[in-house]
Design a protein around this motif. Structure first.
Motif, mmCIF file in Angstrom:
data_model
loop_
_atom_site.group_PDB
_atom_site.id
_atom_site.type_symbol
_atom_site.label_atom_id
_atom_site.label_comp_id
_atom_site.label_asym_id
_atom_site.label_seq_id
_atom_site.Cartn_x
_atom_site.Cartn_y
_atom_site.Cartn_z
ATOM 1 N N ILE A 150 0.770 -0.851 0.263
ATOM 2 C CA ILE A 150 0.119 -0.148 0.153
ATOM 3 C C ILE A 150 1.023 1.144 -0.219
ATOM 4 C CG2 ILE A 150 -1.753 1.474 1.305
ATOM 5 C CD1 ILE A 150 -2.456 -0.938 2.158
ATOM 6 N N GLU A 151 1.869 1.377 1.335
ATOM 7 C CA GLU A 151 3.045 2.211 1.102
ATOM 8 C C GLU A 151 3.667 2.754 -0.753
ATOM 9 O OE1 GLU A 151 5.558 1.639 4.230
ATOM 10 O OE2 GLU A 151 3.870 1.673 5.654
ATOM 11 N N ASP A 153 2.788 1.540 -3.305
ATOM 12 C CA ASP A 153 0.982 2.037 -4.259
ATOM 13 C C ASP A 153 1.194 3.957 -4.190
ATOM 14 O OD1 ASP A 153 0.739 -0.165 -5.564
ATOM 15 O OD2 ASP A 153 -0.941 -0.722 -4.736
ATOM 16 N N ASN A 154 1.194 4.250 -2.724
ATOM 17 C CA ASN A 154 0.517 5.311 -2.583
ATOM 18 C C ASN A 154 1.833 6.041 -3.098
ATOM 19 O OD1 ASN A 154 -1.854 5.074 -1.638
ATOM 20 N ND2 ASN A 154 -1.533 4.724 0.361
ATOM 21 N N ARG A 155 3.313 6.167 -2.533
ATOM 22 C CA ARG A 155 4.959 7.063 -2.590
ATOM 23 C C ARG A 155 4.482 6.999 -4.514
ATOM 24 N NH1 ARG A 155 8.585 10.723 -2.333
ATOM 25 N NH2 ARG A 155 10.312 10.060 -2.681
ATOM 26 N N ILE A 157 2.214 7.276 -6.151
ATOM 27 C CA ILE A 157 0.872 8.313 -6.624
ATOM 28 C C ILE A 157 1.738 9.904 -5.754
ATOM 29 C CG2 ILE A 157 -1.214 9.292 -6.520
ATOM 30 C CD1 ILE A 157 -2.110 6.008 -5.891
ATOM 31 N N GLU A 158 1.940 9.885 -4.756
ATOM 32 C CA GLU A 158 2.949 11.250 -4.694
ATOM 33 C C GLU A 158 3.778 11.546 -5.385
ATOM 34 O OE1 GLU A 158 2.224 13.193 -2.435
ATOM 35 O OE2 GLU A 158 -0.458 12.198 -1.487
ATOM 36 N N LYS A 161 2.213 13.321 -9.163
ATOM 37 C CA LYS A 161 1.809 14.452 -8.408
ATOM 38 C C LYS A 161 1.444 15.514 -8.995
ATOM 39 C CE LYS A 161 -1.872 12.743 -4.477
ATOM 40 N NZ LYS A 161 -2.108 13.009 -3.193
#
Length: 213
Positions: A150-151, A153-155, A157-158, A161
């Motif tokens: 999950i981390e 994936d979020n990294r 995405i960030e 951005k």
């Protein structure tokens, strides 16, 4: 599981070639040379010379001198990965499916998560991994692996951005901008995660770069 067609399936050689094609030309030869690729060819040619005595299937029992091991199909790290469970003791011979500070290198993220879900249903006391120390807290390690996925994936995405990025530029976001052979590991991670994110329409490819949808 079955091994006869191993060389025809996903191999590290194919993944290395895939990663190489996503590296900028100016660093490609620096990080990936013919010697490495030839070594991979030799390594993965070995299964061709092995004789398969029996194709193992989910739930098969293997007798090891009176003790029985149950075959658990746990793909994800590789497409044919299995684990072996000694049910009386709850000891799982886990190979590369579960390791300390995991997850390991993954070929298919959906398969890997499904395998972790399967492990959750087992009564395990400990796991004997292919690398690192014996895991006496397998349930915690499973949750840690899920959290790291999950981390990651979020990294990704960030990083997206701030604008479109190539696979290589995203990998640099994981290395702090440093170029070294370890970036190949992160390129592999990015590739694996992005495949699932593309399938789930979280990201898209535009002008050879990744963007958020």
């Amino acid at each position: 599981m079955a091994a006869p067609d191993l060389i025809k399936e996903v191999t590290r050689l194919e993944r290395i070639t895939t990663i190489k094609n996503k590296l900028p030309a100016e660093v490609s030869e620096q990080l990936l040379n013919l010697e490495m690729i030839e070594a991979e060819k030799s390594y993965y040619a070995m299964p061709n010379s092995l004789h398969v005595h029996r194709e193992l299937q989910e739930g098969d029992q293997i007798d090891i001198g009176g003790e029985m091991l149950r075959v658990i199909y746990t793909p994800g790290h590789s497409f044919d990965h299995i684990s072996l469970l000694h049910e009386p003791s709850g000891i799982l011979i886990g190979g590369d499916i579960l390791i300390k500070n995991g997850p390991p290198a993954i070929t298919d993220l959906d398969q890997y998560v499904s395998s972790l879900d399967k492990l959750r249903t087992l009564s395990m006391s400990s796991v004997l991994p292919g690398h690192g120390p014996i895991l006496t807290n397998p349930d915690e390690v499973i949750e840690q692996s899920i959290q790291r996925i999950i981390e990651t994936d979020n990294r990704i995405i960030e990083l997206l951005k701030s604008g479109p990025k190539s696979y290589y530029e995203i990998a640099l976001g994981f290395t702090g901008g440093r170029i070294h052979k370890g970036i190949l590991f992160f390129m592999n991670i990015v590739d694996t995660h992005v495949k699932r994110m593309l399938k789930n329409s979280i990201v898209a490819i535009q002008h050879e770069k990744l963007i958020l949808v």
